[in-house]
Design a protein around this motif. Structure first.
Motif, PDB file in Angstrom:
ATOM      1  N   VAL A   1     -14.885 -11.486   7.600  1.00  0.00           N
ATOM      2  CA  VAL A   1     -14.116 -10.313   8.023  1.00  0.00           C
ATOM      3  C   VAL A   1     -12.858 -10.269   7.176  1.00  0.00           C
ATOM      4  CG1 VAL A   1     -12.832  -9.257   9.912  1.00  0.00           C
ATOM      5  CG2 VAL A   1     -14.986 -10.422  10.380  1.00  0.00           C
ATOM      6  N   GLU A   2     -12.671  -9.151   6.463  1.00  0.00           N
ATOM      7  CA  GLU A   2     -11.494  -9.003   5.620  1.00  0.00           C
ATOM      8  C   GLU A   2     -10.423  -8.217   6.356  1.00  0.00           C
ATOM      9  OE1 GLU A   2     -12.535  -8.679   1.124  1.00  0.00           O
ATOM     10  OE2 GLU A   2     -13.924  -7.381   2.230  1.00  0.00           O
ATOM     11  N   ILE A   3      -9.189  -8.745   6.342  1.00  0.00           N
ATOM     12  CA  ILE A   3      -8.063  -8.047   6.949  1.00  0.00           C
ATOM     13  C   ILE A   3      -7.100  -7.641   5.837  1.00  0.00           C
ATOM     14  CG2 ILE A   3      -8.273  -9.127   9.218  1.00  0.00           C
ATOM     15  CD1 ILE A   3      -6.073 -11.093   8.409  1.00  0.00           C
ATOM     16  N   LYS A   4      -6.378  -6.539   6.053  1.00  0.00           N
ATOM     17  CA  LYS A   4      -5.464  -6.025   5.034  1.00  0.00           C
ATOM     18  C   LYS A   4      -4.175  -6.827   4.963  1.00  0.00           C
ATOM     19  CE  LYS A   4      -7.110  -1.301   5.245  1.00  0.00           C
ATOM     20  NZ  LYS A   4      -6.781   0.086   5.546  1.00  0.00           N
ATOM     21  N   GLU A   5      -3.688  -7.272   6.121  1.00  0.00           N
ATOM     22  CA  GLU A   5      -2.426  -8.011   6.151  1.00  0.00           C
ATOM     23  C   GLU A   5      -2.492  -9.066   7.242  1.00  0.00           C
ATOM     24  OE1 GLU A   5       0.159  -5.155   9.090  1.00  0.00           O
ATOM     25  OE2 GLU A   5       0.310  -4.788   6.947  1.00  0.00           O
ATOM     26  N   GLU A   6      -1.709 -10.088   7.050  1.00  0.00           N
ATOM     27  CA  GLU A   6      -1.610 -11.089   8.099  1.00  0.00           C
ATOM     28  C   GLU A   6      -0.163 -11.223   8.521  1.00  0.00           C
ATOM     29  OE1 GLU A   6      -3.270 -14.808   6.684  1.00  0.00           O
ATOM     30  OE2 GLU A   6      -1.776 -14.990   5.145  1.00  0.00           O
TER      31      GLU A   6
ATOM     32  N   THR B   1      -2.569 -10.459  11.975  1.00  0.00           N
ATOM     33  CA  THR B   1      -3.196  -9.319  12.635  1.00  0.00           C
ATOM     34  C   THR B   1      -3.508  -9.725  14.063  1.00  0.00           C
ATOM     35  OG1 THR B   1      -4.179  -8.573  10.561  1.00  0.00           O
ATOM     36  CG2 THR B   1      -5.161  -7.741  12.580  1.00  0.00           C
TER      37      THR B   1
ATOM     38  N   LYS C   1      -7.243  -6.344  17.751  1.00  0.00           N
ATOM     39  CA  LYS C   1      -7.491  -5.347  16.710  1.00  0.00           C
ATOM     40  C   LYS C   1      -8.702  -5.716  15.857  1.00  0.00           C
ATOM     41  CE  LYS C   1      -2.788  -3.620  16.213  1.00  0.00           C
ATOM     42  NZ  LYS C   1      -1.658  -3.445  15.290  1.00  0.00           N
ATOM     43  N   ILE C   2      -8.881  -6.994  15.615  1.00  0.00           N
ATOM     44  CA  ILE C   2     -10.041  -7.435  14.831  1.00  0.00           C
ATOM     45  C   ILE C   2     -11.322  -7.137  15.587  1.00  0.00           C
ATOM     46  CG2 ILE C   2     -11.213  -9.449  13.866  1.00  0.00           C
ATOM     47  CD1 ILE C   2      -8.407 -10.534  13.186  1.00  0.00           C
TER      48      ILE C   2
ATOM     49  N   GLU D   1     -13.835  -4.255  13.963  1.00  0.00           N
ATOM     50  CA  GLU D   1     -15.126  -4.755  13.504  1.00  0.00           C
ATOM     51  C   GLU D   1     -16.270  -4.265  14.405  1.00  0.00           C
ATOM     52  OE1 GLU D   1     -15.988  -6.434  10.679  1.00  0.00           O
ATOM     53  OE2 GLU D   1     -13.925  -5.951  10.139  1.00  0.00           O
TER      54      GLU D   1
ATOM     55  N   ILE E   1     -12.121 -15.181   8.928  1.00  0.00           N
ATOM     56  CA  ILE E   1     -11.116 -14.213   8.524  1.00  0.00           C
ATOM     57  C   ILE E   1     -10.632 -14.523   7.103  1.00  0.00           C
ATOM     58  CG2 ILE E   1      -8.892 -13.177   9.119  1.00  0.00           C
ATOM     59  CD1 ILE E   1     -11.144 -12.805  11.231  1.00  0.00           C
TER      60      ILE E   1
ATOM     61  N   LYS F   1      -8.074  -9.279   2.391  1.00  0.00           N
ATOM     62  CA  LYS F   1      -8.809  -8.373   1.513  1.00  0.00           C
ATOM     63  C   LYS F   1      -8.465  -8.677   0.061  1.00  0.00           C
ATOM     64  CE  LYS F   1     -10.285  -3.686   1.372  1.00  0.00           C
ATOM     65  NZ  LYS F   1     -10.980  -3.071   2.460  1.00  0.00           N
TER      66      LYS F   1
END
Length: 109
Positions: free
Chosen positions: A11-16, A18, A22-23, A27, A74, A77
């Protein structure tokens, strides 16, 4: 004692950081944010092998989330090198059955 090997979906997140709920929501592991928060507070979500009940728990790259007997790794991105990627075959398309049209009864007033 050796560690148990698990396979996790990346699972790619844009910022940490998070928020955990929300994940789950983004997803599509649950139908919405309210359901995500409920699943977390009820103890159905594990973070790095431990039950997590904080809805807004901060999640960072490298964390492993477990929910419904599925595991999710996690990563930020664009920083996914070093992760093993397993390509899955596309699911076979189910055969379409012919729809039977039901006749409606007329109504009168």
């Amino acid at each position: 004692m050796s560690e148990q090997e698990i396979y996790a979906t990346l699972v790619e997140i844009k910022e940490e950081p998070t928020a955990l709920y929300k994940i789950l929501k983004f997803e599509n592991l649950v139908s919405g944010g309210g359901e995500a928060k409920l699943a977390i507070t009820e103890g159905y979500v594990f973070l790095n092998g431990q039950v997590e009940t904080q809805k807004r728990k901060k999640i960072y790259a490298g964390d492993i989330i477990s929910f419904n007997d599925q595991h999710y790794q996690i990563a930020l991105k664009g920083q996914t090198e070093g992760y093993e990627v397993v390509k899955q075959k596309p699911a076979a398309k189910p055969e379409k059955s012919k729809a039977v049209k039901k006749m409606r009864k007329p109504i009168s007033f």
